[in-house]
Enzyme design. Structure first.
Site, PDB file in Angstrom:
ATOM      1  CG  HIS A 278      -2.078  -0.845   1.212  1.00 29.94           C
ATOM      2  ND1 HIS A 278      -2.002  -2.205   1.296  1.00 29.94           N
ATOM      3  CD2 HIS A 278      -3.409  -0.536   1.120  1.00 29.94           C
ATOM      4  CE1 HIS A 278      -3.234  -2.717   1.262  1.00 29.94           C
ATOM      5  NE2 HIS A 278      -4.102  -1.725   1.157  1.00 29.94           N
ATOM      6  CG  ASP A 418       8.165  22.371  -5.455  1.00 27.93           C
ATOM      7  OD1 ASP A 418       8.546  22.197  -4.275  1.00 27.93           O
ATOM      8  OD2 ASP A 418       7.770  23.471  -5.891  1.00 27.93           O
TER       9      ASP A 418
END
Length: 441
Positions: A278, A418
Site C-alpha cells: 500500500h 517539488d
C-alpha cells in the site's frame, strides 16, 4: 500610421505574454523532426564496435551497430543505421514533447527476420521502459512502424534489437512527430489530500500518461501508465479518518483508469516475491468500509519487498497514527523511485510480464501539525517534517525506520519533484533542508 503602430504594439504584447507563459518555447519544442543518419557533424561510425555519433538531431550512441552505405543497406539517402545481435541505437538528448514516433526498418541484404523494440526514458536516461509491442522486421524494403507516444514530457528513445541473432536490421528516417499542446497547469485543487501541493504538476489529461492525476475521496495520486504504479500518493490523516472498520482485503483493478490503459489486477503480483505494498495504508482509512476498501485498488500499490513493507515501512505507518492519536494531524506524500528491487524470489526490475515496474526505493514525507484549521497557513519553519528513503530490498525487516531519515531536499533531488509546492518558499527552504531527529516510537 497610428493604426499600424497600435497593431504592432498589440503583436509585441501578445508575443511577450506567450513567451512568459511558455507557449512559444512549447510550440517550438513540439515541431516534427526526422533523423535520417545523413547530417553528420562528426565522422560516421563504420564498424560494429559502435560509439557516439553526432547527427542532425543530436548525439546518438551505437552499440553493436554502425552507419552503413553499402548497396545492401536499405536506405532512402546515402546512409542508414545497421544493427546486429542485441545492438542498440540510443538518443543522448531529450525531446520536449512528442506525438507519434515513426521508424523505417528493413532486413539488411539477404538476412533473415529479426525483432526489435522501442524503449523510452523520461529521466534523462537513468531508467528505461519499453513502449508498445515488439516489432518483427521481415521485409527487404523499408517498412514504417508507428508508435503513438503522445506525451508533453521531455523524453528520449532507444531502439533495441531483441532476438540476439546475427541477422541485421537497417533503421532509417526516425521521425519524432509534433506533440499536441501540453495540458495547462493543474488548477488549484479543492482536495484535502493536496493541501501541501501537487509535487509533479500532475494533470488528469490522458495526454499525460506518465503523470496522470487521480483524485479520490480517500487520497490523490500521480499515476504512471507504463510503470503500472503511482509516481506518488498524497493523503491527509486526522481523527475523522480513523475508526474501527476492519481491513477489507479486496485487492482489485482500478476501473476508473482511462479507456485502453492496462489495469493491474489483484492477482498480478502473485508468485512475484513482492508484496502488494500500500501507499495510502489500509489502517489510515478505517472510518468506513468504503474508505478502507478504496485503499485496496491496485493503483494504490507498488511491488514492495516483504522485509521493507512488513518491517520499517509498517513501523513508520504505525508511528504516524500514534502522532494523530496524540493530538496531531498529518499530511503524507509517499512514492517510489528508480527501477529494480529484491523480493523473496530475488532481484527483479518488473513483474506481471513487464507491465508493473519494481521500484528501487520507497520514500515518504510526513508533515506534522497540531489538529486545527487552515492547515497550510499553520506550517512554519518549526513544523516537524519527517522524510525517509528506504531501499526496496530484503534484509531490512528489523531496521529502525529512523535509520532511513533524509531531507526532503534529497528526495526532491532524486525524483525531480517539488514535494511541498504549496508551502511558502521561505518556509520550504528551511523545513526541506532539515533531517528529522525526533522520536521514532
Amino acid at each position: 500610421m497610428y493604426s499600424r503602430l497600435k497593431n504592432l504594439l498589440i503583436l509585441v504584447l501578445m508575443v511577450s505574454v506567450l513567451v512568459s507563459a511558455g507557449f512559444v518555447g512549447s510550440l517550438r519544442a513540439q515541431s516534427s523532426v526526422t533523423e535520417g543518419f545523413e547530417g553528420f557533424t562528426s565522422s560516421p561510425i563504420t564498424s560494429y564496435t559502435g560509439g557516439t555519433v553526432t547527427c542532425s538531431t543530436g548525439s546518438w550512441t551505437l552499440t553493436d551497430a554502425l552507419i552503413g552505405n553499402l548497396s545492401t543497406d536499405r536506405r532512402t539517402g546515402s546512409y542508414s543505421a545497421r544493427v546486429r545481435n542485441s545492438g542498440r541505437l540510443r538518443m543522448n538528448f531529450d525531446r520536449a514533447g512528442v506525438g507519434n514516433v515513426t521508424i523505417q526498418h528493413a532486413i539488411f541484404g539477404t538476412d533473415g527476420s529479426s525483432t526489435w523494440e522501442l524503449w523510452y526514458s523520461t529521466n534523462a536516461g537513468s531508467t528505461w521502459l519499453k513502449f508498445g509491442s515488439t516489432v518483427t522486421t521481415s521485409s527487404t524494403s523499408l517498412q514504417t512502424a508507428t508508435f503513438a507516444v503522445n506525451t508533453s514530457s521531455s523524453v528520449r528513445f532507444e531502439i533495441r534489437k531483441t532476438d540476439g541473432s546475427a541477422n541485421r536490421i537497417n533503421f532509417d528516417n526516425i521521425t519524432f512527430g509534433a506533440a499536441t499542446a501540453p495540458p495547462p497547469p493543474p488548477p488549484p485543487s479543492s482536495s484535502e489530500h493536496l493541501v501541501m501541493g501537487n509535487p509533479s504538476g500532475a494533470t488528469n489529461s490522458v495526454s499525460n500518461p506518465y503523470n496522470y492525476l487521480m483524485e479520490k475521496p480517500q487520497y490523490a495520486m500521480s499515476y504512471h501508465r507504463d510503470r503500472g504504479i503511482p509516481n506518488w500518493v498524497s493523503w491527509h490523516v486526522d481523527p475523522t479518518w480513523l475508526g474501527s472498520t476492519p481491513r477489507q482485503d479486496d485487492f482489485r483493478a482500478d476501473t476508473t483508469l482511462p479507456a485502453g490503459w492496462y489495469q493491474v489486477q489483484g492477482t498480478s503480483y502473485s508468485g512475484s516475491g513482492f508484496d502488494r505494498g500500500h501507499n495510502c495504508p489500509s489502517a489510515d482509512r478505517t472510518s468506513s468500509v468504503a474508505n478502507n476498501s478504496a485503499t485496496f485498488l491496485m493503483t494504490n500499490m507498488c511491488p514492495q519487498a516483504p522485509d521493507n513493507n512488513q518491517g520499517p515501512w509498517a513501523n513508520l505507518e504505525n508511528y504516524t497514527r500514534t502522532l494523530v492519536n496524540q493530538g496531531n494531524e498529518v499530511y503524507i506524500i509517499c512514492g517510489m523511485s528508480g527501477t529494480g528491487g529484491t523480493g523473496s524470489n530475488g532481484f527483479a526490475t518488473t513483474i506481471n510480464g513487464g507491465k508493473v515496474t519494481v521500484p528501487a526505493y520507497t520514500w515518504k514525507v510526513i508533515v506534522v501539525i497540531p489538529q486545527g484549521t487552515n492547515d497550510l497557513s499553520r506550517v512554519t519553519t518549526s513544523t516537524r517534517v519527517i522524510a525517509v528513503n528506504m531501499p526496496n530490498q530484503q534484509g531490512i525487516r528489523s531496521v529502525n525506520w529512523g535509520n532511513y531519515r533524509v531531507s526532503v531536499d534529497s528526495i526532491e533531488s532524486q525524483t525531480g519533484y517539488d514535494i511541498l509546492s504549496n508551502v511558502p518558499a521561505a518556509i520550504q527552504s528551511v523545513i526541506e533542508a532539515r533531517v528529522d531527529n525526533g522520536p521514532t516510537s
